[in-house]
Every structure is written in C-alpha cells, then in structure tokens.
Design an enzyme around this catalytic site. Structure first.
Site, PDB file in Angstrom:
ATOM      1  N   LYS A  19      50.319 -40.892 -30.066  1.00 33.47           N
ATOM      2  CA  LYS A  19      50.174 -40.799 -31.522  1.00 33.47           C
ATOM      3  C   LYS A  19      50.319 -42.174 -32.149  1.00 33.47           C
ATOM      4  O   LYS A  19      49.565 -42.559 -33.030  1.00 33.47           O
ATOM      5  CB  LYS A  19      51.229 -39.862 -32.152  1.00 33.47           C
ATOM      6  CG  LYS A  19      51.092 -38.384 -31.880  1.00 33.47           C
ATOM      7  CD  LYS A  19      49.912 -37.715 -32.536  1.00 33.47           C
ATOM      8  CE  LYS A  19      48.682 -37.792 -31.721  1.00 33.47           C
ATOM      9  NZ  LYS A  19      48.262 -36.915 -30.760  1.00 33.47           N
ATOM     10  N   HIS A  54      62.606 -49.666 -13.290  1.00 33.42           N
ATOM     11  CA  HIS A  54      61.610 -50.056 -12.282  1.00 33.42           C
ATOM     12  C   HIS A  54      60.475 -50.855 -12.917  1.00 33.42           C
ATOM     13  O   HIS A  54      59.306 -50.613 -12.625  1.00 33.42           O
ATOM     14  CB  HIS A  54      61.062 -48.815 -11.578  1.00 33.42           C
ATOM     15  CG  HIS A  54      62.124 -48.015 -10.893  1.00 33.42           C
ATOM     16  ND1 HIS A  54      62.857 -48.502  -9.830  1.00 33.42           N
ATOM     17  CD2 HIS A  54      62.613 -46.782 -11.142  1.00 33.42           C
ATOM     18  CE1 HIS A  54      63.737 -47.590  -9.456  1.00 33.42           C
ATOM     19  NE2 HIS A  54      63.607 -46.537 -10.245  1.00 33.42           N
ATOM     20  N   GLU A  61      53.098 -38.225 -25.408  1.00 31.21           N
ATOM     21  CA  GLU A  61      52.409 -37.805 -26.618  1.00 31.21           C
ATOM     22  C   GLU A  61      52.862 -38.640 -27.821  1.00 31.21           C
ATOM     23  O   GLU A  61      52.047 -39.022 -28.667  1.00 31.21           O
ATOM     24  CB  GLU A  61      52.639 -36.300 -26.849  1.00 31.21           C
ATOM     25  CG  GLU A  61      52.006 -35.713 -28.083  1.00 31.21           C
ATOM     26  CD  GLU A  61      50.481 -35.879 -28.164  1.00 31.21           C
ATOM     27  OE1 GLU A  61      49.853 -36.282 -27.176  1.00 31.21           O
ATOM     28  OE2 GLU A  61      49.939 -35.619 -29.259  1.00 31.21           O
ATOM     29  N   GLU A  91      47.210 -44.315 -31.362  1.00 37.65           N
ATOM     30  CA  GLU A  91      45.974 -43.830 -31.986  1.00 37.65           C
ATOM     31  C   GLU A  91      45.862 -44.217 -33.458  1.00 37.65           C
ATOM     32  O   GLU A  91      44.804 -44.619 -33.909  1.00 37.65           O
ATOM     33  CB  GLU A  91      45.910 -42.294 -31.911  1.00 37.65           C
ATOM     34  CG  GLU A  91      45.517 -41.749 -30.565  1.00 37.65           C
ATOM     35  CD  GLU A  91      45.476 -40.228 -30.565  1.00 37.65           C
ATOM     36  OE1 GLU A  91      44.524 -39.670 -30.031  1.00 37.65           O
ATOM     37  OE2 GLU A  91      46.420 -39.590 -31.105  1.00 37.65           O
ATOM     38  N   ASN A 117      22.432 -36.150 -30.094  1.00 41.81           N
ATOM     39  CA  ASN A 117      23.761 -36.303 -29.488  1.00 41.81           C
ATOM     40  C   ASN A 117      23.590 -36.243 -27.979  1.00 41.81           C
ATOM     41  O   ASN A 117      22.738 -35.509 -27.485  1.00 41.81           O
ATOM     42  CB  ASN A 117      24.688 -35.149 -29.890  1.00 41.81           C
ATOM     43  CG  ASN A 117      25.136 -35.257 -31.319  1.00 41.81           C
ATOM     44  OD1 ASN A 117      24.871 -36.248 -31.988  1.00 41.81           O
ATOM     45  ND2 ASN A 117      25.823 -34.227 -31.789  1.00 41.81           N
ATOM     46  N   GLY A 118      24.450 -36.941 -27.268  1.00 42.09           N
ATOM     47  CA  GLY A 118      24.369 -36.916 -25.805  1.00 42.09           C
ATOM     48  C   GLY A 118      23.914 -38.264 -25.283  1.00 42.09           C
ATOM     49  O   GLY A 118      23.875 -39.256 -26.026  1.00 42.09           O
ATOM     50  N   CYS A 135      29.520 -37.838 -32.240  1.00 39.01           N
ATOM     51  CA  CYS A 135      28.297 -37.736 -33.026  1.00 39.01           C
ATOM     52  C   CYS A 135      28.097 -36.332 -33.584  1.00 39.01           C
ATOM     53  O   CYS A 135      28.425 -35.347 -32.922  1.00 39.01           O
ATOM     54  CB  CYS A 135      27.096 -38.077 -32.163  1.00 39.01           C
ATOM     55  SG  CYS A 135      27.212 -39.673 -31.380  1.00 39.01           S
ATOM     56  N   TRP A 182      28.512 -42.141 -33.204  1.00 40.47           N
ATOM     57  CA  TRP A 182      29.635 -42.844 -32.586  1.00 40.47           C
ATOM     58  C   TRP A 182      29.019 -43.655 -31.457  1.00 40.47           C
ATOM     59  O   TRP A 182      28.508 -43.090 -30.495  1.00 40.47           O
ATOM     60  CB  TRP A 182      30.635 -41.810 -32.058  1.00 40.47           C
ATOM     61  CG  TRP A 182      31.942 -42.357 -31.597  1.00 40.47           C
ATOM     62  CD1 TRP A 182      33.013 -42.675 -32.382  1.00 40.47           C
ATOM     63  CD2 TRP A 182      32.344 -42.613 -30.249  1.00 40.47           C
ATOM     64  NE1 TRP A 182      34.050 -43.112 -31.603  1.00 40.47           N
ATOM     65  CE2 TRP A 182      33.669 -43.094 -30.286  1.00 40.47           C
ATOM     66  CE3 TRP A 182      31.723 -42.497 -29.012  1.00 40.47           C
ATOM     67  CZ2 TRP A 182      34.376 -43.446 -29.153  1.00 40.47           C
ATOM     68  CZ3 TRP A 182      32.425 -42.849 -27.859  1.00 40.47           C
ATOM     69  CH2 TRP A 182      33.743 -43.318 -27.943  1.00 40.47           C
ATOM     70  N   LYS A 189      37.209 -37.332 -32.666  1.00 42.72           N
ATOM     71  CA  LYS A 189      38.023 -36.122 -32.539  1.00 42.72           C
ATOM     72  C   LYS A 189      37.673 -35.386 -31.259  1.00 42.72           C
ATOM     73  O   LYS A 189      38.511 -34.814 -30.590  1.00 42.72           O
ATOM     74  CB  LYS A 189      37.780 -35.235 -33.766  1.00 42.72           C
ATOM     75  CG  LYS A 189      38.517 -33.909 -33.746  1.00 42.72           C
ATOM     76  CD  LYS A 189      39.984 -34.121 -34.011  1.00 42.72           C
ATOM     77  CE  LYS A 189      40.789 -32.840 -34.004  1.00 42.72           C
ATOM     78  NZ  LYS A 189      42.208 -33.147 -33.693  1.00 42.72           N
ATOM     79  N   ARG A 199      35.091 -35.583 -36.617  1.00 46.80           N
ATOM     80  CA  ARG A 199      34.779 -35.788 -35.207  1.00 46.80           C
ATOM     81  C   ARG A 199      34.786 -37.267 -34.829  1.00 46.80           C
ATOM     82  O   ARG A 199      34.796 -37.602 -33.659  1.00 46.80           O
ATOM     83  CB  ARG A 199      33.390 -35.200 -34.891  1.00 46.80           C
ATOM     84  CG  ARG A 199      33.341 -33.696 -35.028  1.00 46.80           C
ATOM     85  CD  ARG A 199      31.913 -33.217 -34.948  1.00 46.80           C
ATOM     86  NE  ARG A 199      31.378 -33.423 -33.631  1.00 46.80           N
ATOM     87  CZ  ARG A 199      30.976 -32.461 -32.816  1.00 46.80           C
ATOM     88  NH1 ARG A 199      31.078 -31.216 -33.192  1.00 46.80           N
ATOM     89  NH2 ARG A 199      30.478 -32.733 -31.643  1.00 46.80           N
TER      90      ARG A 199
HETATM   91  C1  G6P Z   1      39.883 -37.205 -28.031  1.00 47.99           C
HETATM   92  C2  G6P Z   1      40.804 -37.174 -29.224  1.00 47.99           C
HETATM   93  C3  G6P Z   1      42.201 -36.797 -28.783  1.00 47.99           C
HETATM   94  C4  G6P Z   1      42.151 -35.455 -28.043  1.00 47.99           C
HETATM   95  C5  G6P Z   1      41.193 -35.507 -26.858  1.00 47.99           C
HETATM   96  C6  G6P Z   1      40.988 -34.141 -26.223  1.00 47.99           C
HETATM   97  O1  G6P Z   1      40.233 -38.258 -27.216  1.00 47.99           O
HETATM   98  O2  G6P Z   1      40.829 -38.445 -29.875  1.00 47.99           O
HETATM   99  O3  G6P Z   1      43.024 -36.663 -29.925  1.00 47.99           O
HETATM  100  O4  G6P Z   1      43.430 -35.131 -27.604  1.00 47.99           O
HETATM  101  O5  G6P Z   1      39.926 -35.953 -27.299  1.00 47.99           O
HETATM  102  O6  G6P Z   1      40.387 -33.296 -27.158  1.00 47.99           O
HETATM  103  P1  G6P Z   1      40.270 -31.729 -26.968  1.00 47.99           P
HETATM  104  O7  G6P Z   1      39.434 -31.250 -28.109  1.00 47.99           O
HETATM  105  O8  G6P Z   1      39.614 -31.514 -25.637  1.00 47.99           O
HETATM  106  O9  G6P Z   1      41.656 -31.167 -26.995  1.00 47.99           O
END
Ligand code: G6P
Length: 615
Positions: free
Chosen positions: A492, A511, A488, A495, A100-101, A2, A74, A610, A27
């Site tokens: 990706k 396994h 990772e 996501e 927000n929060g 948010c 959000w 984000k 974000r």
């Molecule tokens: C969210 C994002 C990820 C990110 C994670 C940690 O889940 O979608 O892409 O890696 O937050 O974010 P930060 O800002 O703490 O690295």
C-alpha cells in the site's frame, strides 16, 4: 487497465462515451481518445493524461454523431503520447479501432505491411491491427455487404495474441464491429441503442441487459440490432443476462477519495462476505457456490492458492489460516509464475484463484493452466460478471461492492474473511470441535464492530504519517498471519506514496534487513498479543538499539509496548486470524494519509492499473 466504450444509438455519442470512460478510470490509464462517425466522415481526438484533458479539447471542438468508439490506454507498446493513444486509424484514415490486449505477432505483420508500401506513424501493435483491417477492407469489393465485418475477420485470422476490439469505418457509416479473444468485451442492449465495453460499469447507467462475448466471437451492430459470428468452429450464441449493478455505488459521496471511502466501508463489506454463510447450529460455514460435495471437501489433501498483488497477500494470510484451522497443506503461488511452472499436483489438489476484478491476465493464465491439466479450480472474486467467475468450477463471491481506488483495501479484508470461512468449513470436517468452530464464528461476527473501532483512530494515524512524511524508505515486519499483513502494508505504501517499502517476516531482520535501519527509516512492527509477541519485541528492540524509529500495531491494553515503540496504534484483542484482518486497516490508513500529505494522486497512482489485463 485499458478500457473500451463504444456506442451506437439515438443519442449524441460523445457525452455517453466520456461518461463511460470516466467509469473505467479506476482501471488505470495514461491517455484517452474518442472517434465519432458523422456526415463529415471520421473524426478522432486523443490526448495523453487524464480524461479531463481530453474533455477540455472536446469542449472547444466537440465531435457530433451518434456512433462512436473510445478508449483509455495504459501503455504497453510505445510511450504514453497523444499519437500512441487510441483510437488508431488505418492508412486511409477512414477506419478507426480501439483495442485491448496484445498482438504478439505485430512485428511480423508490420513488416509484411511495410513491404507492401505502408508507412506507420506509431510504435504500437494496435496501429498494425488497424492497418491490417484497413488493408483487407480495401481489397474487398466496394459493394460487399458485410465489408467491415469480413475485413475484421480476415485480419484476425492472421493475428496471434489477445484482443477486445471495436472497429468503425466511414464507408460503412451505420455500424460497428466488435471482436474478442482473451480481453473482455461486453455487449449492452438498450432501447434503440447498443454498447460495447470492456467492463459493464461503463454502460450500467444506460442498460442492465448485457451479454459477454466469448473468445473468437465477432459481433456486428447496426440500427436494426446485432448479429453474431465466430472465428472458431464453436456454435455461436450469446447468453443475455441482467446485471445487478448500481452505478451509484461507485460514487464517492462525502469522502475526498474512493480509497478512503472503501477503507471506511470495511465494516459493511466484511459483513457482506460472511452474511448467510455461518451455520450456527453446526458451528461451521456454508459455501454453496463451491459446487463440492462433503465427500469432495473431505478428499482435498492439498490447496494451491494463486493470485497477484493484494490478492496474493490475502492468499498468504489464507495459507496460515487454513493450515492452522483445517490442517490441510497449502501453497501460495504467484499466478505469473504458476502459469509457467509444471507444479506437481494430483486430483486431490484444489486450486484457488483469488482476484478482486476476476480479469487479471496472469491469474486467468494460471487458472487456465490448472484446468488444462484437469485440476479443479475455484475462484474467490468480487466481480460476478468477470472472466474468472465464468471460467472456474465454482467459488465464493466477495460481495464487497465496486472497488474503484487502484489500491485494493476492502477486497483484501473480504478475501481474508472468506479464507477464514473456508478454513472453518474444512476444519469442521476434520478435527475442529464444535466449540472451536463457535469461537471462530464469534470472532468473525465481531469483526465489523472491531474494524469500526480501528477506523476511529484515523486522525491519530494521520498525525503519525505527518511525523514520518520525509521518510524515503520504510520497513514492515510481521510473523505468521501478520507476515502477509506486513507485505500488504508495504505494498500500500509503495503503490500510493511512491516511498520505497519492504515487508518482511520479523525474524528475518537479523539476516540482512537490519543493515537498512537508521534514524530516518521508520519500521512498522505488527506485534499483537500472540504466540510470537516476546520474539517480536526482541526484534523491535534491535531496531531501537540502532536508533530506528518504530511504529507498533499492538493489542489494546498493552501498556508495556509504550516502553519500546515511538508510536502505537491499538487494535482490539482478537484471535490471530481476526487480528490479521484488524491490523491491515491502520496500515491502509497510514499509506492513505501519507499519500494525501505528499500530494499524490491517491486513487490513480502513477503507472498502476486496477486490473492488469496483459501478461
Ligand atoms: C493490480 C493492482 C493491484 C491488485 C492486483 C490484482 O496490480 O494494481 O492493486 O492487487 O492487480 O488484482 P485482482 O483484480 O486480480 O485482485
């Protein structure tokens, strides 16, 4: 997630607010809205979907006035709908807030208000807060000078939970009241204008003079300036600073997406991570921001790395790097788990909190938990104005520039480079020789050119993505430092393409995971020439024997791999830690091209934020 933007000044508020909201789009959000005060009273417009959808409505029916609040939401409590979007109004329709929060006791507060006869329109916690502030406003005398400020403070005294909020009321038309606890809120001070926003980027085009509100601060802004109060016994006072934020840096330029731009920025962002931090004379690294003496550094006998998502994967690679270069035991802890655990630590344990944004709620929760127990916490962070940067005892900034795409790319490689610098520093204080130190420095310095070489294969990687566009599921395998890269790469893919993908330590194949192998499920094998190469090829052959298509990331010059893999992406020859950094780049490009081919919203994937500012 948010985002909040509020404006009071000489200009028309609507364009300023919309521009600010666009800056916060990265974000992640699922609806947006705006409220403006003018001669007619309070006007609110909100819309589910992208900001463009809100803009379309406002283009037909603009809101005029030079005081307004706006929000990108959000969804947490209540679905993403027009009515659940912020701003929320109170029962009278004269007060509006953006928030927000999470209001944790909103259920109890709502019941109390229902008992008083109020009727709610939404399932959100924010509406309850709006009603509560409105209730207090209406119980105060109409000639109370600081009526809105008092109402906000009275309401917040009843609230448990977190908030960054801004309130306006049509019966006090020349002012807005902001408050913060747990969710960031920044005051921007311009010429004849003031801003409140959850992120400096929302106001960076208008002012560089900002002050971060502290928890329990309440700020009231009118035409004459601002006044600060606190809901706690803390001494009130704002630290005003100049931000060094080039809003232009967050432009896409010639790239079709921020994600591709950020992938291609890596030769530079990596250089920014190590520039000025390599000491060639002593074959070590220098990291002044750690705020630790050489004695402190020598005494560290355990490191706990914590973070979420991509930052945690960087930490996992960091674990292998630090243990192999510095022989200091390292543990990786998901921040969301760590904050709730009673993890055994002592005063020689160093906690490293890793976060691009520095605002991830779980990571902040973990660092606060560690500090509460008296441990030293350092941050590895990109956002220099973040909560994490302020609440840690020191740390290392990434200087990667704004990362706008929700899927993190350049922040990951910068974080791993910083782990290599830290490992070099700790290692040189322990047993690493000067010539080993020099070797590490040379490998770090070679990275920008080597990444450029990998980036040249973007078209080739796109063809591989075309070939596997119908896959419903993918597997990623890596060992040692490449295990974090496998995780990772899979993250990706999930996501931004919504294809199910799993990252695994290569040998775990037998396994259980091998049951997933079939001709429709591509496996990506990270198999550069390293100590695990032969074992990796063994596993790779087990997949081939079951007709699974294999994409290999291998070291340049390895012709033998052609006998085993269906598709190959080469990376330059490099030591293990550098090979890990080089291997992630093709996986970023693979996910990117796949997402474009599948027509996904690359920079703003569904349901993701984000920066996740709720626990
Ligand atoms: C969210 C994002 C990820 C990110 C994670 C940690 O889940 O979608 O892409 O890696 O937050 O974010 P930060 O800002 O703490 O690295």
């Amino acid at each position: 997630m948010c985002g909040i933007v509020a404006y009071l000044g000489d200009k028309e508020a609507q364009p300023v607010l919309l521009e600010g909201l666009r800056r916060l789009e990265y974000r992640g959000y699922d609806s947006s809205g705006i409220a403006v005060l003018n001669g007619k009273g309070l006007e609110v417009t909100k819309k589910v979907g992208r900001i463009q959808q809100l803009e379309r409505v406002l283009a037909v029916r603009p809101l005029h006035g030079s005081l307004g609040i706006s929000h990108t939401r959000w969804a947490t409590h209540g679905k993403a709908t027009d009515v659940n979007a912020h701003p929320h109004t109170d029962a009278s329709g004269k007060l509006a807030i953006v928030h927000n929060g999470i209001i944790e006791n909103y259920g109890i507060l709502k019941k109390k208000l229902i008992d008083k006869g109020f009727q709610f329109r939404t399932e959100t916690d924010t509406e309850v807060l709006a009603f509560l502030i409105g209730f207090h406003f209406d119980t105060l005398d109409t000639d109370t000078e600081n009526r809105l400020e008092m109402a906000v403070m009275e309401a917040l005294r009843e609230v448990t939970g977190t908030y960054g909020l801004v309130a306006i009321h049509q019966d006090q038309p020349g002012l807005m009241v902001g408050a913060r606890r747990g969710s960031p809120l920044v005051l921007g001070i311009g010429k004849h204008e003031h801003f409140l926003a959850s992120d400096v980027s929302a106001m960076a085009a208008h002012t560089q003079t900002v002050a971060h509100l502290r928890d329990f601060d309440v700020v009231t802004i009118d035409r004459n300036g601002y006044r600060l109060k606190s809901l706690s016994q803390n001494k009130v006072g704002l630290e005003i600073s100049k931000i060094d934020y080039q809003s232009g840096e967050a432009e896409m330029g010639d790239f079709p997406h921020f994600m591709l731009k950020e992938i291609f920025e890596q030769p530079i962002s990596i250089q920014n991570a190590f520039r000025g931090r390599l000491n060639l004379d002593e074959s070590t690294a220098q990291l002044g921001g750690l705020n630790l003496t050489p004695q402190d550094l020598r005494e560290i006998d355990r490191i706990v790395i914590t973070g979420c998502g991509t930052a945690l994967h960087a930490g996992l690679v960091g674990e292998y790097i630090i243990e192999s270069m510095a022989h200091v035991p390292v543990e990786i802890e998901w921040a969301s788990e760590f904050r709730l655990r009673n993890s055994p630590m002592d005063r020689r344990t160093l906690v490293l909190a890793v976060s691009q944004s520095g605002e991830t709620e779980d990571t902040l929760g973990a660092l606060r938990e560690a500090r509460r127990k008296g441990h030293r916490v350092l941050g590895i962070c990109n956002n220099v104005a973040s909560t994490l940067a302020r609440e840690t005892d020191g740390g290392v900034y990434m200087y990667a520039g704004p990362e706008v795409s929700v899927a993190a790319t350049k922040s990951f490689t910068s974080q791993v480079v910083i782990f290599a610098l830290l490992a070099l520093l700790l290692g040189r204080m322990r047993f690493l020789s000067a010539s080993q130190g020099r070797g590490i420095i040379e490998a770090i310095e070679a990275l920008p050119d080597q990444i450029t070489q990998v980036l040249r294969q973007s078209a080739h990687i796109r063809k591989i993505a075309e070939k596997y566009r119908n896959a419903n599921s993918m597997l990623f395998f890596g060992r040692q430092m490449q295990f974090g890269i496998a995780l990772e790469g899979a993250l990706k893919m999930k996501e931004i393409t919504y294809i199910h993908a799993g990252g695994h330590p290569t040998a775990e194949l037998k396994h259980g995971i091998i049951a997933l192998v079939d001709e429709k499920t591509p496996s990506v094998f990270l198999c550069p020439k390293d100590g695990a190469y032969d074992k990796n090829i063994n596993n790779l052959q087990q997949v081939k024997a079951r007709k699974g298509p294999v994409i290999a990331v291998a070291t340049e010059g390895n012709e033998e791999i052609r006998n085993h893999a269906d598709d190959i992406i080469y990376i330059p020859d490099a030591p293990d830690f550098a090979a890990a950094i080089l291997s992630v780049v093709p996986l970023q490009l693979f996910a990117y091209h796949m997402a474009v081919i599948l027509g996904r919203d690359v920079d703003k994937p569904r349901n993701l934020a984000k920066s996740v500012t709720v626990p």
